[in-house]
Design a protein around this motif. Structure first.
Motif, PDB file in Angstrom:
ATOM      1  N   MET A 376     -30.865 -11.154 -40.895  1.00  0.00           N
ATOM      2  CA  MET A 376     -31.906 -11.887 -41.679  1.00  0.00           C
ATOM      3  C   MET A 376     -31.274 -12.431 -42.922  1.00  0.00           C
ATOM      4  N   ASP A 377     -30.149 -11.579 -43.277  1.00  0.00           N
ATOM      5  CA  ASP A 377     -29.559 -12.106 -44.582  1.00  0.00           C
ATOM      6  C   ASP A 377     -28.679 -13.356 -44.501  1.00  0.00           C
ATOM      7  N   GLU A 378     -28.450 -13.962 -43.180  1.00  0.00           N
ATOM      8  CA  GLU A 378     -27.833 -15.054 -42.967  1.00  0.00           C
ATOM      9  C   GLU A 378     -28.735 -16.148 -43.210  1.00  0.00           C
ATOM     10  N   ILE A 379     -30.108 -15.887 -42.845  1.00  0.00           N
ATOM     11  CA  ILE A 379     -30.952 -16.806 -43.031  1.00  0.00           C
ATOM     12  C   ILE A 379     -31.777 -16.877 -44.472  1.00  0.00           C
ATOM     13  N   LEU A 385     -36.894  -8.416 -46.293  1.00  0.00           N
ATOM     14  CA  LEU A 385     -37.780  -8.324 -45.272  1.00  0.00           C
ATOM     15  C   LEU A 385     -37.805  -6.992 -44.898  1.00  0.00           C
ATOM     16  N   ASN A 386     -38.797  -6.020 -45.155  1.00  0.00           N
ATOM     17  CA  ASN A 386     -38.802  -4.928 -44.849  1.00  0.00           C
ATOM     18  C   ASN A 386     -39.374  -4.563 -43.394  1.00  0.00           C
ATOM     19  N   SER A 387     -39.792  -5.406 -42.744  1.00  0.00           N
ATOM     20  CA  SER A 387     -40.388  -5.024 -41.489  1.00  0.00           C
ATOM     21  C   SER A 387     -40.417  -6.265 -40.722  1.00  0.00           C
ATOM     22  N   VAL A 388     -40.463  -6.151 -39.045  1.00  0.00           N
ATOM     23  CA  VAL A 388     -40.247  -6.858 -38.398  1.00  0.00           C
ATOM     24  C   VAL A 388     -41.291  -7.999 -38.447  1.00  0.00           C
ATOM     25  N   SER A 389     -42.687  -7.591 -38.506  1.00  0.00           N
ATOM     26  CA  SER A 389     -43.578  -8.696 -38.679  1.00  0.00           C
ATOM     27  C   SER A 389     -43.394  -9.529 -39.695  1.00  0.00           C
ATOM     28  N   ALA A 390     -42.987  -8.924 -41.114  1.00  0.00           N
ATOM     29  CA  ALA A 390     -42.542  -9.915 -42.325  1.00  0.00           C
ATOM     30  C   ALA A 390     -41.584 -10.749 -42.076  1.00  0.00           C
ATOM     31  N   THR A 392     -40.538 -11.847 -38.936  1.00  0.00           N
ATOM     32  CA  THR A 392     -41.277 -12.946 -38.029  1.00  0.00           C
ATOM     33  C   THR A 392     -42.017 -13.954 -38.654  1.00  0.00           C
ATOM     34  N   SER A 393     -42.754 -13.682 -39.614  1.00  0.00           N
ATOM     35  CA  SER A 393     -43.929 -14.459 -40.317  1.00  0.00           C
ATOM     36  C   SER A 393     -43.136 -15.425 -41.036  1.00  0.00           C
ATOM     37  N   TYR A 394     -41.795 -14.685 -41.890  1.00  0.00           N
ATOM     38  CA  TYR A 394     -41.149 -15.769 -42.469  1.00  0.00           C
ATOM     39  C   TYR A 394     -40.490 -16.592 -41.893  1.00  0.00           C
ATOM     40  N   LEU A 395     -39.950 -16.460 -40.718  1.00  0.00           N
ATOM     41  CA  LEU A 395     -39.313 -17.606 -39.897  1.00  0.00           C
ATOM     42  C   LEU A 395     -40.163 -18.551 -39.145  1.00  0.00           C
ATOM     43  N   LYS A 396     -41.383 -17.927 -38.834  1.00  0.00           N
ATOM     44  CA  LYS A 396     -42.646 -18.929 -38.218  1.00  0.00           C
ATOM     45  C   LYS A 396     -42.810 -20.029 -39.370  1.00  0.00           C
ATOM     46  N   ARG A 397     -42.863 -19.516 -40.557  1.00  0.00           N
ATOM     47  CA  ARG A 397     -43.303 -20.416 -41.698  1.00  0.00           C
ATOM     48  C   ARG A 397     -42.403 -21.552 -41.981  1.00  0.00           C
ATOM     49  N   ARG A 398     -41.084 -21.375 -41.874  1.00  0.00           N
ATOM     50  CA  ARG A 398     -40.181 -22.169 -42.328  1.00  0.00           C
ATOM     51  C   ARG A 398     -38.876 -22.832 -41.054  1.00  0.00           C
ATOM     52  N   PHE A 399     -39.218 -22.388 -39.839  1.00  0.00           N
ATOM     53  CA  PHE A 399     -38.392 -22.864 -39.010  1.00  0.00           C
ATOM     54  C   PHE A 399     -39.177 -23.068 -37.657  1.00  0.00           C
ATOM     55  N   PHE A 400     -38.771 -23.833 -36.895  1.00  0.00           N
ATOM     56  CA  PHE A 400     -39.321 -24.137 -35.615  1.00  0.00           C
ATOM     57  C   PHE A 400     -38.506 -23.342 -34.730  1.00  0.00           C
ATOM     58  N   ALA A 401     -38.704 -22.287 -34.064  1.00  0.00           N
ATOM     59  CA  ALA A 401     -37.898 -21.547 -33.173  1.00  0.00           C
ATOM     60  C   ALA A 401     -38.682 -20.923 -32.000  1.00  0.00           C
ATOM     61  N   PRO A 402     -39.592 -21.667 -31.300  1.00  0.00           N
ATOM     62  CA  PRO A 402     -40.485 -20.871 -30.435  1.00  0.00           C
ATOM     63  C   PRO A 402     -39.750 -20.277 -29.327  1.00  0.00           C
ATOM     64  N   ILE A 403     -40.027 -18.931 -29.017  1.00  0.00           N
ATOM     65  CA  ILE A 403     -39.484 -18.189 -27.886  1.00  0.00           C
ATOM     66  C   ILE A 403     -40.456 -17.766 -27.083  1.00  0.00           C
ATOM     67  N   ASP A 404     -40.645 -17.971 -25.785  1.00  0.00           N
ATOM     68  CA  ASP A 404     -41.213 -17.441 -24.617  1.00  0.00           C
ATOM     69  C   ASP A 404     -40.788 -16.056 -24.225  1.00  0.00           C
ATOM     70  N   ILE A 426     -38.898  -6.649 -31.814  1.00  0.00           N
ATOM     71  CA  ILE A 426     -37.372  -6.738 -32.163  1.00  0.00           C
ATOM     72  C   ILE A 426     -36.699  -7.953 -31.059  1.00  0.00           C
ATOM     73  N   SER A 427     -36.812  -7.520 -30.002  1.00  0.00           N
ATOM     74  CA  SER A 427     -36.003  -8.486 -29.093  1.00  0.00           C
ATOM     75  C   SER A 427     -36.329 -10.153 -29.238  1.00  0.00           C
ATOM     76  N   GLN A 428     -37.488 -10.127 -29.547  1.00  0.00           N
ATOM     77  CA  GLN A 428     -38.081 -11.656 -29.965  1.00  0.00           C
ATOM     78  C   GLN A 428     -37.690 -12.020 -31.285  1.00  0.00           C
ATOM     79  N   LEU A 429     -37.479 -11.073 -32.098  1.00  0.00           N
ATOM     80  CA  LEU A 429     -37.010 -11.701 -33.502  1.00  0.00           C
ATOM     81  C   LEU A 429     -35.515 -11.893 -33.597  1.00  0.00           C
ATOM     82  N   PHE A 430     -34.841 -11.192 -32.873  1.00  0.00           N
ATOM     83  CA  PHE A 430     -33.363 -11.315 -32.603  1.00  0.00           C
ATOM     84  C   PHE A 430     -32.967 -12.855 -31.851  1.00  0.00           C
ATOM     85  N   ALA A 431     -33.937 -12.950 -30.777  1.00  0.00           N
ATOM     86  CA  ALA A 431     -33.791 -14.301 -30.191  1.00  0.00           C
ATOM     87  C   ALA A 431     -34.233 -15.480 -31.316  1.00  0.00           C
ATOM     88  N   LYS A 432     -35.096 -15.342 -32.089  1.00  0.00           N
ATOM     89  CA  LYS A 432     -35.382 -16.514 -32.901  1.00  0.00           C
ATOM     90  C   LYS A 432     -34.393 -16.493 -34.069  1.00  0.00           C
TER      91      LYS A 432
END
Length: 623
Positions: A376-379, A385-390, A392-404, A426-432
């Protein structure tokens, strides 16, 4: 006539106080997700399935549920910790807390689709073979157990149905304490025989020849049954299943070598087994007589299969760890330092004393460990961001990266409990992250090359680095500054209830070192740290504290009231000595009272810089 409604505050009160309502579980928010729950009853069949999925997938995500992470607030990894002190804290926790769940998810990413195979293994350290391993005692942190209970975790099922395990080091010891081992290859001894060796060889050779002859003659049926029985008793013949066997007692490793050497003469007819004593070592060589070459091959295969089954039962869940390690696939985790110190301690062996040795030891099995916190440091390099949910929410607010998310495996309804979903997140966040950074995941090599600088970085506050020895500590913030550990001083002994602001005001006019900019932060309720921004200010303050505040009336009054201080080296020494008291002040007092050989410390070079932010505050209510 209008319908009367109760006031809103009454409705609100009813909702919050109704104890009969089932608590909302956040893990049920996606009904499409299902995680296969694995206990000791379906573990064997799951092994065959997950083995193929690990080989076919490109990445493997892991997530752990444990009984705690720290015994006191300051035992947590703090922003002021260097990589070495952070590792020592993680080592302390890994050696004392226990694993109850280990979620594993082999996955691949194709375009915007995550193909995942999540499993949640329920574990419990059980000594199935009465070998005295693993240790039965471990620590529990009430907040962790409460969180698991709120998610519906079944502690009874964990204890009764959890999968046991041994580490590699423990299994090596266990092999010397249990079972019979087939000797598949008889080797000629290279050392010369002494007179005692010759006498021993002749005695057992004569005994084995007589026994084989007696067994073969008894099989012809030419002798009376009573005579055959007496002959067996005389030669000491016993039964191994339906086959005759003879026990050769040995009292040393040399006797074992000589017995096996002698049995080469009868290699076409007999199969030797090593009988191990409970306390370790070999107490006898059991010789089993077979009727033909085909019968010998069948017996050897039977014994080898039996030994493999026993080994599988002994190592238990560690076989999954071995499968992951053998695949050499990149492993994705959320908190790699905490997770992999625990993995090393429970499944590999005792943790090394220093970070460098730990990193080297772990890299032999897991060459590509990727921590999503570091990715996440790259982004977002300026926001921690100390949690996966935080994240994920950060990426969702700023980027369009849908992962099915696609989970091809079928899971029974009673198996898909609300456990192990973190590994999917964790797997979904890595893909995002890969989608946002435009990193190709079509091949493992592409992702490994893109994240090369982030592999096996186990410092929780470190950015990526091509140099594995780079050990700077970093807190991602909007305003950050480098700070040398030489400019950090620990103080304690102040009045209970003192706030950081109050302590700063007391120190402000007590000594010339505080005439320039400095910050005060609490580590726990008993101890605070002072960060000096002007070089040498910390040294001047420590010198004044050691002299008792001479020529500084205000500082002298604080010292007389009990104020004490120590430099950062004392804190590092404390962690090395393992003086983990509940209060940091007590640990520092004990460290100062302990003789410590400075020359005996590890000579490796470590970074002495940390990052500091002015907006950082520690909430005393959380301590």
């Amino acid at each position: 006539m209008p319908t009367l409604r109760p006031p809103r505050f009454l409705l609100r009160r009813f909702i919050t106080t109704n104890t009969h309502t089932k608590p909302i579980n956040k893990t049920t928010q996606n009904p499409k997700w299902c995680v296969k729950q694995v206990s000791k009853f379906n573990f064997s069949e799951t092994l065959e399935t997950i083995k193929d999925q690990i080989l076919q997938s490109d990445f493997i995500a892991v997530s752990l549920k444990k009984t705690g992470s720290h015994s006191a607030p300051w035992h947590k990894t703090l922003s002021i910790d260097t990589p070495e002190t952070a590792y020592l804290k993680a080592k302390y926790a890994a050696e004392r807390f226990q694993l109850f769940q280990f979620a594993v998810c082999p996955f691949s990413v194709r375009d915007s689709k995550l193909i995942a195979y999540p499993y949640n293994f329920h574990l419990f350290p059980r000594d199935d073979f009465k070998l005295g391993m693993p240790c039965y005692s471990f620590m529990c942190q009430s907040s962790y157990l409460t969180s698991m209970a709120n998610e519906g975790f079944d502690f009874n099922a964990c204890i009764n149905e959890g999968i046991s395990y041994l580490s590699r080091a423990q299994e090596s010891i266990a092999r010397n304490r249990r079972g019979n081992t087939v000797v598949s290859k008889l080797v000629q001894s290279s050392s010369a025989h002494s007179v005692a060796d010759t006498l021993f060889l002749k005695r057992i050779q004569s005994r084995v020849k007589s026994w084989i002859t007696a067994c073969k003659e008894s099989n012809t049926g030419s002798e009376d049954a009573l005579i055959r029985s007496l002959r067996k008793v005389m030669v000491g013949s016993e039964e191994f299943g339906s086959r005759p066997c003879l026990m050769i007692d040995v009292c040393s490793e040399r006797h074992v070598q000589l017995a096996l050497e002698m049995l080469k003469e009868f290699a076409d007819d007999v199969v030797p087994l090593l009988i191990r004593a409970k306390g370790g070592g070999i107490q006898a060589v059991q010789v089993v007589l077979t009727s033909s070459k085909e019968d010998k091959d069948i017996f050897e295969r039977e014994q080898q299969c039996k030994e493999e089954d026993e080994n599988r039962r002994v190592c238990g869940f560690r076989e999954v760890i071995d499968l992951i390690a053998a695949s050499q696939k990149p492993v994705v985790a959320q908190n790699s330092l905490s997770d992999f110190t625990l993995i090393h301690s429970k499944f590999l062996g005792p943790l090394p004393p220093i970070m460098d040795e730990f990193r080297t030891s772990l890299r032999l099995l897991f060459p590509h460990v990727l921590d999503i916190s570091h990715l996440m440091d790259e982004i977002s390099p300026l926001k921690k961001l100390n949690s996966v949910s935080a994240a994920t929410s950060y990426l969702k607010r700023r980027f369009f990266a849908p992962i099915d998310v696609e989970i091809p495996q079928q899971v029974e309804a009673d198996e898909s409990k609300n456990h192990g979903f973190d590994v999917l997140r964790i797997s979904q966040l890595f893909a995002k992250i890969c989608s946002v950074l435009k990193v190709s995941t079509e091949t493992v090599e592409d992702a490994s090359s893109a994240f090369k600088g982030y592999a096996n970085v186990f410092n929780p506050y470190s950015a990526s680095s091509d140099d594995p020895l780079e050990e700077d500590v970093r807190i991602s913030t909007d305003h950050q500054q480098k700070l040398s550990t030489q400019n950090i001083v620990f103080v304690w002994g102040f009045t209970v209830g003192t706030s950081a602001k109050m302590l700063r005001n007391q120190l402000l006019n007590s000594h010339e070192a505080f005439s320039d900019e400095f910050d005060v932060r609490f580590v726990d309720k008993s101890c605070a740290i002072i960060a000096f921004w002007k070089p040498n200010s910390s040294a001047k303050f420590l010198e004044a504290m050691e002299s008792g505040g001479i020529n500084c009336d205000s500082l002298s009054n604080l010292i007389s009231d009990g104020l004490r201080s120590a430099d950062y080296e004392t804190y590092k020494r404390l962690c090395n000595l393992g003086l983990w008291e509940v209060n940091l002040a007590d640990s520092l007092d004990n460290t100062l009272a302990t003789d410590f050989d400075v020359h005996g410390e590890d000579s490796h070079t470590e970074s002495t810089e940390v990052y500091w932010r002015n907006t950082d505050r520690i909430n005393i209510d959380d301590l």
